[in-house]
Design a protein around this motif. Structure first.
Motif, PDB file in Angstrom:
ATOM      1  N   LEU B  88       0.840  -1.210   0.000  1.00 34.78           N
ATOM      2  CA  LEU B  88       0.000   0.000   0.000  1.00 34.78           C
ATOM      3  C   LEU B  88       0.870   1.253   0.000  1.00 34.78           C
ATOM      4  O   LEU B  88       0.576   2.229  -0.686  1.00 34.78           O
ATOM      5  N   ALA B  89       1.960   1.211   0.769  1.00 37.51           N
ATOM      6  CA  ALA B  89       2.853   2.372   0.824  1.00 37.51           C
ATOM      7  C   ALA B  89       3.465   2.634  -0.553  1.00 37.51           C
ATOM      8  O   ALA B  89       3.564   3.782  -0.985  1.00 37.51           O
ATOM      9  N   GLY B  90       3.854   1.559  -1.256  1.00 43.29           N
ATOM     10  CA  GLY B  90       4.416   1.723  -2.586  1.00 43.29           C
ATOM     11  C   GLY B  90       3.416   2.350  -3.538  1.00 43.29           C
ATOM     12  O   GLY B  90       3.745   3.246  -4.320  1.00 43.29           O
ATOM     13  N   LEU B  91       2.168   1.881  -3.429  1.00 44.27           N
ATOM     14  CA  LEU B  91       1.110   2.417  -4.289  1.00 44.27           C
ATOM     15  C   LEU B  91       0.895   3.906  -4.023  1.00 44.27           C
ATOM     16  O   LEU B  91       0.827   4.722  -4.952  1.00 44.27           O
ATOM     17  N   ALA B  92       0.824   4.250  -2.734  1.00 46.14           N
ATOM     18  CA  ALA B  92       0.636   5.663  -2.367  1.00 46.14           C
ATOM     19  C   ALA B  92       1.855   6.474  -2.796  1.00 46.14           C
ATOM     20  O   ALA B  92       1.719   7.594  -3.307  1.00 46.14           O
ATOM     21  N   GLY B  93       3.035   5.892  -2.608  1.00 52.02           N
ATOM     22  CA  GLY B  93       4.261   6.605  -2.948  1.00 52.02           C
ATOM     23  C   GLY B  93       4.299   6.969  -4.414  1.00 52.02           C
ATOM     24  O   GLY B  93       4.614   8.096  -4.787  1.00 52.02           O
ATOM     25  N   ILE B  94       3.957   6.001  -5.268  1.00 52.39           N
ATOM     26  CA  ILE B  94       4.065   6.253  -6.703  1.00 52.39           C
ATOM     27  C   ILE B  94       2.964   7.214  -7.155  1.00 52.39           C
ATOM     28  O   ILE B  94       3.202   8.105  -7.971  1.00 52.39           O
ATOM     29  N   THR B  95       1.758   7.073  -6.592  1.00 48.13           N
ATOM     30  CA  THR B  95       0.655   7.945  -7.008  1.00 48.13           C
ATOM     31  C   THR B  95       0.930   9.392  -6.619  1.00 48.13           C
ATOM     32  O   THR B  95       0.919  10.295  -7.460  1.00 48.13           O
ATOM     33  N   PHE B  96       1.197   9.603  -5.315  1.00 48.07           N
ATOM     34  CA  PHE B  96       1.404  10.981  -4.871  1.00 48.07           C
ATOM     35  C   PHE B  96       2.743  11.523  -5.368  1.00 48.07           C
ATOM     36  O   PHE B  96       2.864  12.714  -5.637  1.00 48.07           O
ATOM     37  N   GLY B  97       3.736  10.642  -5.499  1.00 46.69           N
ATOM     38  CA  GLY B  97       5.018  11.087  -6.029  1.00 46.69           C
ATOM     39  C   GLY B  97       4.874  11.643  -7.431  1.00 46.69           C
ATOM     40  O   GLY B  97       5.411  12.697  -7.767  1.00 46.69           O
ATOM     41  N   LEU B  98       4.109  10.933  -8.277  1.00 48.73           N
ATOM     42  CA  LEU B  98       3.884  11.399  -9.649  1.00 48.73           C
ATOM     43  C   LEU B  98       3.121  12.717  -9.639  1.00 48.73           C
ATOM     44  O   LEU B  98       3.477  13.655 -10.360  1.00 48.73           O
ATOM     45  N   LEU B  99       2.071  12.790  -8.804  1.00 49.13           N
ATOM     46  CA  LEU B  99       1.270  14.020  -8.758  1.00 49.13           C
ATOM     47  C   LEU B  99       2.141  15.207  -8.356  1.00 49.13           C
ATOM     48  O   LEU B  99       2.133  16.254  -9.004  1.00 49.13           O
ATOM     49  N   ILE B 100       2.909  15.020  -7.256  1.00 52.78           N
ATOM     50  CA  ILE B 100       3.715  16.136  -6.742  1.00 52.78           C
ATOM     51  C   ILE B 100       4.844  16.466  -7.715  1.00 52.78           C
ATOM     52  O   ILE B 100       5.177  17.623  -7.937  1.00 52.78           O
ATOM     53  N   GLY B 101       5.418  15.434  -8.319  1.00 52.52           N
ATOM     54  CA  GLY B 101       6.555  15.670  -9.215  1.00 52.52           C
ATOM     55  C   GLY B 101       6.155  16.317 -10.534  1.00 52.52           C
ATOM     56  O   GLY B 101       6.940  17.040 -11.126  1.00 52.52           O
ATOM     57  N   ALA B 157       8.621  11.746  -5.629  1.00 50.81           N
ATOM     58  CA  ALA B 157       8.394  13.092  -6.149  1.00 50.81           C
ATOM     59  C   ALA B 157       9.703  13.691  -6.659  1.00 50.81           C
ATOM     60  O   ALA B 157       9.752  14.272  -7.744  1.00 50.81           O
ATOM     61  N   SER B 158      10.782  13.500  -5.895  1.00 48.35           N
ATOM     62  CA  SER B 158      12.034  14.111  -6.352  1.00 48.35           C
ATOM     63  C   SER B 158      12.601  13.348  -7.542  1.00 48.35           C
ATOM     64  O   SER B 158      13.191  13.942  -8.437  1.00 48.35           O
ATOM     65  N   ARG B 159      12.367  12.027  -7.595  1.00 47.85           N
ATOM     66  CA  ARG B 159      12.808  11.282  -8.781  1.00 47.85           C
ATOM     67  C   ARG B 159      12.040  11.737 -10.015  1.00 47.85           C
ATOM     68  O   ARG B 159      12.605  11.847 -11.103  1.00 47.85           O
ATOM     69  N   THR B 160      10.741  11.982  -9.843  1.00 46.18           N
ATOM     70  CA  THR B 160       9.938  12.451 -10.974  1.00 46.18           C
ATOM     71  C   THR B 160      10.435  13.818 -11.428  1.00 46.18           C
ATOM     72  O   THR B 160      10.571  14.077 -12.627  1.00 46.18           O
ATOM     73  N   ALA B 161      10.714  14.682 -10.451  1.00 46.79           N
ATOM     74  CA  ALA B 161      11.177  16.020 -10.803  1.00 46.79           C
ATOM     75  C   ALA B 161      12.549  15.978 -11.464  1.00 46.79           C
ATOM     76  O   ALA B 161      12.920  16.899 -12.190  1.00 46.79           O
ATOM     77  N   GLU B 162      13.305  14.887 -11.231  1.00 46.58           N
ATOM     78  CA  GLU B 162      14.640  14.769 -11.836  1.00 46.58           C
ATOM     79  C   GLU B 162      14.590  14.387 -13.307  1.00 46.58           C
ATOM     80  O   GLU B 162      15.607  14.469 -13.989  1.00 46.58           O
ATOM     81  N   ILE B 163      13.447  13.908 -13.783  1.00 43.68           N
ATOM     82  CA  ILE B 163      13.363  13.535 -15.200  1.00 43.68           C
ATOM     83  C   ILE B 163      13.661  14.782 -16.027  1.00 43.68           C
ATOM     84  O   ILE B 163      13.071  15.835 -15.789  1.00 43.68           O
ATOM     85  N   PRO B 164      14.612  14.693 -16.976  1.00 44.06           N
ATOM     86  CA  PRO B 164      15.015  15.900 -17.689  1.00 44.06           C
ATOM     87  C   PRO B 164      13.820  16.608 -18.326  1.00 44.06           C
ATOM     88  O   PRO B 164      12.954  15.974 -18.924  1.00 44.06           O
ATOM     89  N   ARG B 165      13.807  17.927 -18.172  1.00 42.96           N
ATOM     90  CA  ARG B 165      12.778  18.785 -18.762  1.00 42.96           C
ATOM     91  C   ARG B 165      12.640  18.490 -20.255  1.00 42.96           C
ATOM     92  O   ARG B 165      11.539  18.487 -20.810  1.00 42.96           O
ATOM     93  N   GLU B 166      13.785  18.194 -20.913  1.00 40.98           N
ATOM     94  CA  GLU B 166      13.767  17.942 -22.349  1.00 40.98           C
ATOM     95  C   GLU B 166      12.800  16.810 -22.710  1.00 40.98           C
ATOM     96  O   GLU B 166      12.089  16.884 -23.707  1.00 40.98           O
TER      97      GLU B 166
END
Lengths: 255, 270
Positions: B88-101, B157-166
């Motif tokens: 459940l934590a993984g599911l929440a992590g990926i969902t909210f991480g993507l949203l925030i990122g 969230a920080s991993r998502t934000a690290e995806i290059p802007r390009e």
């Protein structure tokens, strides 16, 4: 009407002017090289063309459409790095160029096979067919940029924007990429904007070379003024002007 | 030659890797021998042979009253709680991480909130969980969930934000909507990162599981350890501790293997 019309464009970041009073008309099929010193705003200009950023004043009109507010398939792009998706195989990178426009980013099974075939045809054309199943990390820098260009063209953009596309390549690869790009243009006419650090490259590939520079300079405050287009060279015929005789002079007649 | 430039050859490297394990075992055996020599009925440091016998008995013989082999029932129950909590934590992590990122609005709203939540010590919340969710399964799973989710969300969230802007711009120029960017560009690229983060979270997850089981439970590895503590049954405790270590290692290994298999393109930068 020109394909791309830039009208009285200004761009400031936090009150610091980067570009000021930029005006430009580009006809369909022209190749525009953009050069200038570092920090003169040429990459900013490309981001404005891409609609990744919006002008502070003025507007950019492409194809007589209302000014864009975000990147769209109308404007394709190839960056110096990170232009292809590292988690997709070479072929899937091209299929994605068709699939991303669908609601969930995946093609239905029936269309996927056809898209794969088209992708293979493109790979054949850009010389990457033997790497179809590899991931981009296995490709050399030149191959990655060829893939990025192929991917951008798959979406059939009205204008193609290149942000120092060959800047990270070694000199030999760079020359073969010039040939590759020239061949592509000979086959499919396209309107291209290319930002480059390399003057030779800019004149070799471009029909026009435009130069960004600051026309006003305050030595006590170097960031007080922005840059604009200071030169607009005719770069056809190997960058040597007056090669093409436009008037009937009855004196010089090239055979 | 400087020591920072000296590298052990393969046989020496294996020997060095084994050394701390062997040293620990030897130290234990010596200490155990000394105590048993002074008092053969000593329970504090049972001989390795006693531990082996106990382990065999625990794994094969059923409970006298019910006939169930408690060792395996404990293991199954604990693994079930761990899997639910971590899953459940993984599911929440990926969902909210993507949203925030990916979404500036979500970042503006949730970024500070998640950062604040991650500072709350989860064990301090355990009494509240027991009160709210009762002493059953829910409170134990919730403790694991609350314990590791803030870290997972922030990391994703920080991993998502690290995806290059390009890449995000490129996807847009290919006609991708926000949803397609999330599903086809960001999600597959942070999945190997999620597995990596889960591997790091397994340690805390076990900690919270055993803490919750120690306080209120009737089955589970942590419960058993704290139960037999009353009888000073060190042989049982040590068997369970070694077993938990083996399980944790196997999970870590399985996650790493999964990551390698499912995301071969990510191997170079992990």
């Amino acid at each position: 009407m020109s394909l791309v019309q830039v009208r009285n464009l200004f761009k400031t970041y936090e009150g610091r002017p980067i570009l000021e009073r930029v005006n430009l008309d580009v006809e369909e099929g022209e190749f525009i090289s953009i050069v200038g010193a570092s920090g003169c705003g040429k990459s900013t200009f490309l981001r404005l063309l891409l609609a990744e950023e919006l002008p502070s004043r003025g507007e950019i009109i492409v194809d007589d459409a209302p000014p864009a507010v975000e990147p769209s398939p109308q404007r394709g792009v190839v960056f110096q790095r990170y232009s292809v998706f590292p988690h997709m195989s070479v072929r899937d990178n091209l299929v994605a160029a068709e699939a991303f426009a669908t609601p969930f980013g995946r093609l239905p099974r029936a269309k996927r096979a056809a898209a794969r075939e088209r992708a293979m045809a493109t790979l054949e054309r850009i010389g990457l067919a033997h790497m179809a199943d590899a991931f981009p990390a296995a490709l050399s820098g030149g191959m990655q940029q060829r893939l990025a260009i192929g991917q951008a063209l798959t979406a059939k953009p009205r204008i193609l924007l290149l942000d120092e596309p060959f800047g990270a390549l070694d000199p030999g690869t760079r020359i073969s990429m010039h040939e590759f790009l020239s061949e592509l243009r000979a086959e499919t006419p396209m309107t291209v904007f290319m930002v480059s650090h390399d003057l030779e490259e800019a004149f070799k590939l471009g029909d026009r070379v435009i130069v960004f520079d600051k026309t006003r300079w305050d030595p006590t405050d170097p960031t007080a003024f922005g840059a604009t287009i200071t030169y607009d060279f005719d770069a056809r015929d190997g960058g040597i002007p007056f090669q093409r005789i436009k008037e009937e002079t009855h004196v010089l007649r090239p055979h | 030659m400087r020591w920072i430039n000296r590298k052990p050859a393969r046989p020496l490297a294996v020997l060095l890797a084994a050394l701390p394990f062997v040293a620990l075992l030897l130290a234990y055996m010596v200490a155990s021998d000394l105590r048993l020599a002074a008092n053969p009925a000593d329970k504090l440091l049972p001989a390795p042979s006693t531990i082996m016998e106990t382990a065999q008995r625990l794994m094969t013989e059923g409970d006298r009253r019910t006939g169930r082999i408690l060792f395996w029932h404990d293991t199954a129950k604990s693994l079930e709680r761990l899997a639910l909590g971590v899953g459940l934590a993984g599911l929440a992590g990926i969902t909210f991480g993507l949203l925030i990122g990916l979404l500036p609005h979500a970042r503006a709203m949730l970024g500070g909130f998640v950062a604040a939540l991650s500072l709350v010590p989860p064990l301090a919340l355990l009494p509240i969980l027991f009160i709210v969710f009762g002493l059953g399964e829910a409170s134990k799973i919730m403790l694991i969930f609350i314990g590791i989710t803030p870290f997972l969300i922030r990391d994703m969230a920080s991993r998502t934000a690290e995806i290059p802007r390009e890449q995000l711009v490129k996807a847009q120029t290919l006609g991708a909507s926000s949803l397609v960017v999330a599903l086809r560009v960001a999600l597959p690229q942070i999945m190997p990162r999620l597995i990596q983060a889960l591997r790091l979270s397994l340690g805390p997850a076990w900690l919270f599981l055993i803490a919750a089981e120690a306080i209120a439970s009737d089955l589970g590895l942590g419960y058993r350890i704290f139960l037999v503590r009353r009888y000073l049954a060190m042989d049982v405790i040590l068997t369970y501790v070694i077993w938990i270590t083996v399980l944790a290692y196997l999970m870590d290994w399985a996650l790493r293997a999964l990551s390698r298999r499912a995301y071969p393109w990510a191997e170079t930068n992990l």
